[in-house]
Scaffold this motif. Sequence first.
Motif, mmCIF file in Angstrom:
data_model
loop_
_atom_site.group_PDB
_atom_site.id
_atom_site.type_symbol
_atom_site.label_atom_id
_atom_site.label_comp_id
_atom_site.label_asym_id
_atom_site.label_seq_id
_atom_site.Cartn_x
_atom_site.Cartn_y
_atom_site.Cartn_z
ATOM 1 N N ARG A 32 0.869 -1.172 0.000
ATOM 2 C CA ARG A 32 0.000 0.000 0.000
ATOM 3 C C ARG A 32 0.906 1.222 0.000
ATOM 4 O O ARG A 32 1.890 1.273 0.743
ATOM 5 C CB ARG A 32 -0.886 -0.002 1.240
ATOM 6 C CG ARG A 32 -2.004 1.001 1.161
ATOM 7 C CD ARG A 32 -3.071 0.694 2.195
ATOM 8 N NE ARG A 32 -4.070 1.738 2.182
ATOM 9 C CZ ARG A 32 -4.905 1.973 3.169
ATOM 10 N NH1 ARG A 32 -4.874 1.218 4.249
ATOM 11 N NH2 ARG A 32 -5.782 2.942 3.091
ATOM 12 N N VAL A 33 0.573 2.189 -0.841
ATOM 13 C CA VAL A 33 1.415 3.367 -1.034
ATOM 14 C C VAL A 33 0.615 4.613 -0.677
ATOM 15 O O VAL A 33 -0.560 4.727 -1.041
ATOM 16 C CB VAL A 33 1.892 3.468 -2.502
ATOM 17 C CG1 VAL A 33 2.855 4.622 -2.688
ATOM 18 C CG2 VAL A 33 2.490 2.161 -2.969
ATOM 19 N N PHE A 34 1.267 5.529 0.017
ATOM 20 C CA PHE A 34 0.629 6.777 0.436
ATOM 21 C C PHE A 34 1.428 7.972 -0.069
ATOM 22 O O PHE A 34 2.650 7.951 -0.070
ATOM 23 C CB PHE A 34 0.562 6.862 1.964
ATOM 24 C CG PHE A 34 -0.168 5.726 2.596
ATOM 25 C CD1 PHE A 34 -1.553 5.713 2.647
ATOM 26 C CD2 PHE A 34 0.537 4.657 3.137
ATOM 27 C CE1 PHE A 34 -2.228 4.658 3.239
ATOM 28 C CE2 PHE A 34 -0.131 3.607 3.728
ATOM 29 C CZ PHE A 34 -1.516 3.599 3.784
ATOM 30 N N LYS A 35 0.700 9.019 -0.432
ATOM 31 C CA LYS A 35 1.304 10.286 -0.858
ATOM 32 C C LYS A 35 0.792 11.386 0.068
ATOM 33 O O LYS A 35 -0.403 11.439 0.377
ATOM 34 C CB LYS A 35 0.905 10.589 -2.302
ATOM 35 C CG LYS A 35 1.395 11.913 -2.838
ATOM 36 C CD LYS A 35 0.933 12.098 -4.273
ATOM 37 C CE LYS A 35 1.283 13.460 -4.814
ATOM 38 N NZ LYS A 35 0.780 13.625 -6.188
ATOM 39 N N ASN A 36 1.705 12.259 0.489
ATOM 40 C CA ASN A 36 1.385 13.411 1.335
ATOM 41 C C ASN A 36 0.625 13.020 2.598
ATOM 42 O O ASN A 36 -0.532 13.383 2.790
ATOM 43 C CB ASN A 36 0.626 14.484 0.547
ATOM 44 C CG ASN A 36 1.547 15.217 -0.402
ATOM 45 O OD1 ASN A 36 2.737 15.409 -0.127
ATOM 46 N ND2 ASN A 36 1.015 15.612 -1.541
ATOM 47 N N LEU A 37 1.328 12.305 3.452
ATOM 48 C CA LEU A 37 0.767 11.924 4.749
ATOM 49 C C LEU A 37 0.595 13.159 5.631
ATOM 50 O O LEU A 37 1.436 14.058 5.616
ATOM 51 C CB LEU A 37 1.695 10.936 5.446
ATOM 52 C CG LEU A 37 1.802 9.553 4.816
ATOM 53 C CD1 LEU A 37 2.926 8.761 5.475
ATOM 54 C CD2 LEU A 37 0.478 8.799 4.917
ATOM 55 N N LYS A 38 -0.484 13.153 6.398
ATOM 56 C CA LYS A 38 -0.736 14.211 7.370
ATOM 57 C C LYS A 38 -1.142 13.552 8.681
ATOM 58 O O LYS A 38 -1.973 12.641 8.693
ATOM 59 C CB LYS A 38 -1.852 15.133 6.878
ATOM 60 C CG LYS A 38 -1.455 15.955 5.662
ATOM 61 C CD LYS A 38 -2.637 16.733 5.108
ATOM 62 C CE LYS A 38 -2.287 17.483 3.858
ATOM 63 N NZ LYS A 38 -1.828 16.692 2.747
ATOM 64 N N VAL A 39 -0.567 14.001 9.784
ATOM 65 C CA VAL A 39 -0.868 13.436 11.094
ATOM 66 C C VAL A 39 -2.308 13.756 11.486
ATOM 67 O O VAL A 39 -2.764 14.896 11.335
ATOM 68 C CB VAL A 39 0.109 13.977 12.163
ATOM 69 C CG1 VAL A 39 -0.291 13.520 13.556
ATOM 70 C CG2 VAL A 39 1.534 13.552 11.845
#
Length: 159
Positions: free
Chosen positions: A6-13
Motif C-alpha cells: 500500500r502506497v501513500f502520498k502526502n501523509l498528514k498526522v
Amino acid sequence: MGLDIRVFKNLKVVENPQLDEDGYVENWETEWTPGESMKWSEEHFPGRGEGVDPDKVYTWEESSGFRAGSYSGYGWWRRKLEEFKGDTAFQELINFADNEGTIGPVVSKKLAEDFNAHTDAAREFAKTLGDAGKVWLELYDEWKTAFEMASENGAVDFY
C-alpha cells in the motif's frame, strides 16, 4: 499468502484519531498507522522508515496498492532485481523485509531515483528473462510508481 503493498502520498498526522478498545484505527479506510510493523522493520532495517513516525496515525492525499506476488514470487523478482543492478542500486529494497514494514519518504526518493535511472536498461534486462520478463517488468514499473508517489511525503507499507 503473499506480499501486498500500500502506497501513500502526502501523509498528514491525525491529531485525535478514533481508536478501538485494542488501540487499532477505527477509520482504517481514511487513516493508517505504521505501528508495530514499522517498529519491527526499523529494528531490523534501521532508517528505512525515515520521515514517518510509527506511533502516529496518518491520513493521506492519495493512496494506491498492488500485489508484489506470492512470497516465493516476490523473492524471485527481488533476486532478479539484484542480478540486474543490485551491486549499484536498489539495496534499500533488496535488503528489506518480504512480509511487513514501512519505507518512508526519504528512502522512497532514493529508490525512485534508482528505478527512474535504470528504466531503459530494465526493459532490455527483461528481454533476457524469456516469458517471465513481462511479469518482472510489470512489477518493476509498479515499484517505480510506488516509490515516486511515496517520495512526496508518503510511505510504502508492506503487509
